[in-house]
Design a protein around this motif. Structure first.
Motif, PDB file in Angstrom:
ATOM      1  N   TRP A  92       0.794  14.267  -7.738  1.00  0.00           N
ATOM      2  CA  TRP A  92      -0.193  12.917  -8.559  1.00  0.00           C
ATOM      3  C   TRP A  92      -0.126  12.554  -6.824  1.00  0.00           C
ATOM      4  CZ3 TRP A  92       2.928  15.700 -11.126  1.00  0.00           C
ATOM      5  CH2 TRP A  92       2.772  15.864 -12.106  1.00  0.00           C
ATOM      6  N   LEU A  93      -1.729  11.370  -6.589  1.00  0.00           N
ATOM      7  CA  LEU A  93      -2.057  10.373  -5.808  1.00  0.00           C
ATOM      8  C   LEU A  93      -1.874   8.784  -6.737  1.00  0.00           C
ATOM      9  CD1 LEU A  93      -5.516  12.366  -4.472  1.00  0.00           C
ATOM     10  CD2 LEU A  93      -3.015  12.087  -3.509  1.00  0.00           C
ATOM     11  N   ASP A  94      -0.866   7.868  -5.922  1.00  0.00           N
ATOM     12  CA  ASP A  94      -0.929   6.916  -6.643  1.00  0.00           C
ATOM     13  C   ASP A  94      -0.489   5.332  -5.414  1.00  0.00           C
ATOM     14  OD1 ASP A  94       0.738   5.798  -8.487  1.00  0.00           O
ATOM     15  OD2 ASP A  94       2.697   6.017  -7.918  1.00  0.00           O
ATOM     16  N   ASN A  95      -1.729   4.887  -5.733  1.00  0.00           N
ATOM     17  CA  ASN A  95      -2.282   4.003  -5.354  1.00  0.00           C
ATOM     18  C   ASN A  95      -2.533   3.780  -3.790  1.00  0.00           C
ATOM     19  OD1 ASN A  95      -2.382   2.445  -7.069  1.00  0.00           O
ATOM     20  ND2 ASN A  95       0.097   2.152  -8.314  1.00  0.00           N
ATOM     21  N   TYR A  96      -2.986   2.592  -3.461  1.00  0.00           N
ATOM     22  CA  TYR A  96      -2.752   2.565  -1.782  1.00  0.00           C
ATOM     23  C   TYR A  96      -2.357   1.500  -1.630  1.00  0.00           C
ATOM     24  CZ  TYR A  96      -7.587   3.182  -2.926  1.00  0.00           C
ATOM     25  OH  TYR A  96      -9.057   4.131  -3.147  1.00  0.00           O
ATOM     26  N   ASP A 165      -5.102  -4.958  -4.386  1.00  0.00           N
ATOM     27  CA  ASP A 165      -5.128  -5.238  -5.934  1.00  0.00           C
ATOM     28  C   ASP A 165      -6.227  -4.099  -6.813  1.00  0.00           C
ATOM     29  OD1 ASP A 165      -3.772  -7.616  -5.475  1.00  0.00           O
ATOM     30  OD2 ASP A 165      -5.334  -8.716  -5.443  1.00  0.00           O
ATOM     31  N   ARG A 166      -6.569  -3.279  -6.082  1.00  0.00           N
ATOM     32  CA  ARG A 166      -7.282  -1.942  -6.287  1.00  0.00           C
ATOM     33  C   ARG A 166      -6.578  -0.983  -7.000  1.00  0.00           C
ATOM     34  NH1 ARG A 166     -12.747  -2.951  -5.897  1.00  0.00           N
ATOM     35  NH2 ARG A 166     -13.425  -4.270  -4.833  1.00  0.00           N
ATOM     36  N   LYS A 167      -6.021  -0.036  -7.733  1.00  0.00           N
ATOM     37  CA  LYS A 167      -5.208   0.976  -8.307  1.00  0.00           C
ATOM     38  C   LYS A 167      -6.498   2.179  -8.244  1.00  0.00           C
ATOM     39  CE  LYS A 167      -2.481  -1.115 -12.086  1.00  0.00           C
ATOM     40  NZ  LYS A 167      -0.969  -0.872 -10.868  1.00  0.00           N
TER      41      LYS A 167
END
Length: 197
Positions: A92-96, A165-167
């Motif tokens: 899973w890739l999960d946010n910056y 603030d970008r998911k």
């Protein structure tokens, strides 16, 4: 990483043997996810007004220096060691995330236990093999991730304002490990072996 450079009479010399190159053991997402990540990398490069170079959509598990004449032996040893002990898994890739001190933005990847299990399996091969350069430490990445941008501290704040603030959420099946050779002087990477899980 142990620094093998020494200074003599104002000149810097690297004591790494000439036949040795840097190798990375990585997990690469499928092309659809890879292209999605590439879009973020291009956006970050545009915002930082930096050229898009050394741009890879992969998760580094470990890196080391080794004799290029022994790379087939190392690849075969890794393949034998991994076979039957590591299975394909969802990643899973999960946010910056941003580390302003190092000027880097990256995407977190999980489950971290999966990456650590791979590192435990390959540890004996990479630390005991005579083909591995011993003057440089084998680097097992503590928190494997996908890099988006590496720049200076001054630029990173402006770029992070765009991403903070970008998911970002995505997933893919890790069904192979890639052993790649990174030639820093020529600014390129080459695939040595794909190890199916």
């Amino acid at each position: 990483m142990v620094n093998t450079a020494v200074q003599s009479q104002g000149f810097l010399f690297d004591l790494t043997p000439v036949n040795y190159q840097e190798y990375l053991l990585v997990i690469r997402p499928d092309p659809v996810v890879g292209n999605d990540i590439l879009y973020s990398q291009k956006k970050a490069a545009d915002l930082s007004e930096s050229p898009l170079k050394n741009c890879c959509q992969h998760i580094v598990i470990a890196s080391f220096y080794a004799d290029t004449h022994e790379e087939d032996t190392i690849a075969s040893m890794l393949q034998r060691t991994i076979k039957g002990k590591i299975r394909a898994s969802f990643v899973w890739l999960d946010n910056y995330t941003c580390h302003t001190s190092s000027g880097s933005i990256f995407i977190r990847s999980r489950p971290i236990q999966y990456f650590h299990s791979i590192q435990q399996v390959i540890y004996p091969v990479l630390t005991l093999s005579s083909a591995i350069e011993k003057s440089r430490k084998v680097n097992f990445v503590r928190e494997p991730h996908i890099p988006i941008l590496k720049t200076n501290k001054k630029k990173i704040a402006d770029v992070w304002d765009h991403f903070k603030d970008r998911k970002y959420e995505n997933k893919f099946i890790a069904d192979s490990l890639l052993l790649i050779r990174r030639n820093i002087t020529e600014d390129k990477i080459e695939l040595v072996r794909e190890i199916k899980l």
